[in-house]
Design an enzyme around this catalytic site. Sequence first.
Site, PDB file in Angstrom:
ATOM      1  N   GLU A 165      39.961  36.955  42.443  1.00 50.16           N
ATOM      2  CA  GLU A 165      38.651  37.149  43.104  1.00 50.16           C
ATOM      3  C   GLU A 165      38.781  36.563  44.497  1.00 50.16           C
ATOM      4  O   GLU A 165      38.701  35.347  44.671  1.00 50.16           O
ATOM      5  CB  GLU A 165      37.564  36.373  42.362  1.00 50.16           C
ATOM      6  CG  GLU A 165      37.355  36.781  40.931  1.00 50.16           C
ATOM      7  CD  GLU A 165      36.498  38.016  40.803  1.00 50.16           C
ATOM      8  OE1 GLU A 165      36.076  38.570  41.834  1.00 50.16           O
ATOM      9  OE2 GLU A 165      36.282  38.426  39.660  1.00 50.16           O
ATOM     10  N   GLY A 200      39.270  32.441  45.477  1.00 49.77           N
ATOM     11  CA  GLY A 200      39.453  31.732  46.745  1.00 49.77           C
ATOM     12  C   GLY A 200      39.849  32.714  47.831  1.00 49.77           C
ATOM     13  O   GLY A 200      39.533  33.902  47.743  1.00 49.77           O
ATOM     14  N   CYS A 232      31.197  34.578  48.387  1.00 49.76           N
ATOM     15  CA  CYS A 232      32.169  35.653  48.614  1.00 49.76           C
ATOM     16  C   CYS A 232      31.489  37.001  48.796  1.00 49.76           C
ATOM     17  O   CYS A 232      32.028  37.877  49.458  1.00 49.76           O
ATOM     18  CB  CYS A 232      33.201  35.691  47.493  1.00 49.76           C
ATOM     19  SG  CYS A 232      32.482  35.839  45.877  1.00 49.76           S
TER      20      CYS A 232
HETATM   21  P1  NAD Z   1      41.722  27.522  50.992  1.00 50.13           P
HETATM   22  O1  NAD Z   1      42.030  28.945  51.129  1.00 50.13           O
HETATM   23  O2  NAD Z   1      42.826  26.560  51.204  1.00 50.13           O
HETATM   24  O3  NAD Z   1      41.096  27.192  49.565  1.00 50.13           O
HETATM   25  C1  NAD Z   1      40.316  28.084  48.822  1.00 50.13           C
HETATM   26  C2  NAD Z   1      40.348  27.570  47.369  1.00 50.13           C
HETATM   27  O4  NAD Z   1      41.667  27.694  46.865  1.00 50.13           O
HETATM   28  C3  NAD Z   1      40.015  26.080  47.233  1.00 50.13           C
HETATM   29  O5  NAD Z   1      39.229  25.907  46.082  1.00 50.13           O
HETATM   30  C4  NAD Z   1      41.369  25.400  47.074  1.00 50.13           C
HETATM   31  O6  NAD Z   1      41.301  24.242  46.265  1.00 50.13           O
HETATM   32  C5  NAD Z   1      42.195  26.455  46.390  1.00 50.13           C
HETATM   33  N1  NAD Z   1      43.610  26.405  46.745  1.00 50.13           N
HETATM   34  C6  NAD Z   1      44.142  26.296  47.974  1.00 50.13           C
HETATM   35  N2  NAD Z   1      45.478  26.333  47.912  1.00 50.13           N
HETATM   36  C7  NAD Z   1      45.810  26.454  46.604  1.00 50.13           C
HETATM   37  C8  NAD Z   1      47.036  26.562  45.902  1.00 50.13           C
HETATM   38  N3  NAD Z   1      48.219  26.561  46.543  1.00 50.13           N
HETATM   39  N4  NAD Z   1      47.002  26.656  44.565  1.00 50.13           N
HETATM   40  C9  NAD Z   1      45.819  26.686  43.899  1.00 50.13           C
HETATM   41  N5  NAD Z   1      44.622  26.619  44.510  1.00 50.13           N
HETATM   42  C10 NAD Z   1      44.617  26.507  45.853  1.00 50.13           C
HETATM   43  O7  NAD Z   1      40.692  27.078  52.067  1.00 50.13           O
HETATM   44  P2  NAD Z   1      39.166  26.707  52.141  1.00 50.13           P
HETATM   45  O8  NAD Z   1      39.032  26.047  53.462  1.00 50.13           O
HETATM   46  O9  NAD Z   1      38.694  25.948  50.959  1.00 50.13           O
HETATM   47  O10 NAD Z   1      38.456  28.098  52.205  1.00 50.13           O
HETATM   48  C11 NAD Z   1      38.899  28.978  53.221  1.00 50.13           C
HETATM   49  C12 NAD Z   1      38.443  30.334  52.966  1.00 50.13           C
HETATM   50  O11 NAD Z   1      38.630  30.714  51.605  1.00 50.13           O
HETATM   51  C13 NAD Z   1      36.964  30.534  53.174  1.00 50.13           C
HETATM   52  O12 NAD Z   1      36.664  30.627  54.531  1.00 50.13           O
HETATM   53  C14 NAD Z   1      36.743  31.780  52.389  1.00 50.13           C
HETATM   54  O13 NAD Z   1      37.125  32.887  53.168  1.00 50.13           O
HETATM   55  C15 NAD Z   1      37.674  31.654  51.221  1.00 50.13           C
HETATM   56  N6  NAD Z   1      36.990  31.211  49.984  1.00 50.13           N
HETATM   57  C16 NAD Z   1      36.540  32.178  49.165  1.00 50.13           C
HETATM   58  C17 NAD Z   1      35.868  31.824  48.015  1.00 50.13           C
HETATM   59  C18 NAD Z   1      35.354  32.881  47.089  1.00 50.13           C
HETATM   60  O14 NAD Z   1      34.392  32.646  46.377  1.00 50.13           O
HETATM   61  N7  NAD Z   1      35.993  34.059  47.044  1.00 50.13           N
HETATM   62  C19 NAD Z   1      35.642  30.494  47.718  1.00 50.13           C
HETATM   63  C20 NAD Z   1      36.154  29.502  48.586  1.00 50.13           C
HETATM   64  C21 NAD Z   1      36.823  29.890  49.718  1.00 50.13           C
END
Ligand code: NAD
Length: 476
Positions: A250, A228, A284
């Site tokens: 990751e 994430g 990503c």
């Molecule tokens: P986010 O950062 O809140 O969430 C990203 C992921 O993390 C989601 O699947 C969410 O369920 C999980 N998450 C969030 N807070 C968590 C916590 N406290 N504990 C466990 N899991 C948690 O925001 P978003 O709007 O979903 O994505 C924002 C940014 O995150 C994107 O713009 C991108 O830059 C990045 N992202 C990266 C990937 C990747 O494949 N590396 C995937 C999704 C998002």
Amino acid sequence: MRDYPALHLIIGGEKVGAVGRDTCAVVDPSTGETIGELPLANAADLDSALENAARGFRIWRATAPEKRARVLQDGANLLRERVETIAQMLTREQGKPLPEAKGEILYSANLLDFYAGECKRIYGRTLVRPAGQRAEVRMEPVGPVAAFAPWNFPALNVARKIGAPIAAGCSVIVKPSEETPATGAAVVQCMLDAGLPPEVCQVVFGVPDEVSRHLLGSPIIRKLSFTGSTTVGKHLLKLAAEDMKRTTMELGGHGPVLVFGDMDVDKVLDTMAPNAFRNAGQVCVSPTRFIVEENLFEPFRDGFITRARALKVGNGFDDGVQMGPMANPRGPDQIERMVADAVDHGAKLETGGERIGNQGYFYAPTVLSEVPTSAEIMNEEPFGPVAIINRYADEAAMIAEANRLPYGLAAYAWTNDAARRRRLIDEIEAGMVAINTGGVSAVDAPFGGVKWSGHGSEDGAEGVTACMVLKTVHEA
Ligand code: NAD
């Protein structure tokens, strides 16, 4: 209306439904309609999952590698048998074109097959000692894993999160994204139907911060695996540090693509322009910053614009659609803000730059050029259908731009000059470098980043060893 399955947690092999639990809505990103109600785990559910995981670890670590391999292989084959049904769920809840959903599921099956093979290739070492003495280095499974998977690849992210621990002899509690829950649960169900003991792999959903604090607060969990954003990753790393848990992170990237003046422009564009808009840029390893040598800048930019305009955007179920909606309403909001900010800083908006239609989360394939480094989009991962194309004078300036950010996930370079290729491979700070190709993912190759893009690898033999710890034994 297409079918969408009833949603549930999977704890100890039992499907746990919404009765008596809070729920959240799951939405079709093509229409904005609610398609399901997802039960959210309460504290008792999470405790039950933890107790099962502790039992599952004792069972699975003592299970022969051949048996673990057979379960992974049979699970992979079930995924292949169910590809049509699971792909429908995936496109419905995430939005990507149906053929891409199928491709993702079949790739996930190939990954599980690869991990099946790795079960039987976990070795130790014997050290040289005088007669009568022994010293041995053993690899042992780390213990129960807590894994958090995002919404951009609802099948593959979950296959990555569960495949390596299962191969290594660990148990795993996985939390797929609450925004794409059905696909992840279906992947796990294939493993359970293939004979995986129910305590070994469980699925929970909930309020992410509550679930991660609860699971990482338990001494039962010995490893955190997260995919994430870097922001959430740093937060979870701190939670894991309290109990010295192992981690695989990751995180985000901002993929540089160095295009040198000796290349055929169309050859680069035919690979990299579709790549930039794949999964609406929510990847990503998306190529995002096109760093183009001066003499190719104009034809490269113009060819990119033509290709972006030609893309067919629409509902992922419609024939011929090449790009679906963004997966959630945060996507177009973020891209709209970043594009406006770039233009305010003097960037040229070459095409796109607007939402499409009046329902769902569609955003047009967008090209920005001549974007100054002061713009937010040059510094933060866009995670949307935007390509940034800038011109640079020479190799040194191009490498400097590639390495300017704290991220280091995937980097791409295109050149026919063999000596320059070697220099680029040496100089570029990234976990994965692709030269004259657009691909950085293969089931047998470690996938992961450096710097703020995280640490540790998934896929490849390294994905399995990341779920193991060493024990050195000295015997006299
Ligand atoms: P986010 O950062 O809140 O969430 C990203 C992921 O993390 C989601 O699947 C969410 O369920 C999980 N998450 C969030 N807070 C968590 C916590 N406290 N504990 C466990 N899991 C948690 O925001 P978003 O709007 O979903 O994505 C924002 C940014 O995150 C994107 O713009 C991108 O830059 C990045 N992202 C990266 C990937 C990747 O494949 N590396 C995937 C999704 C998002």
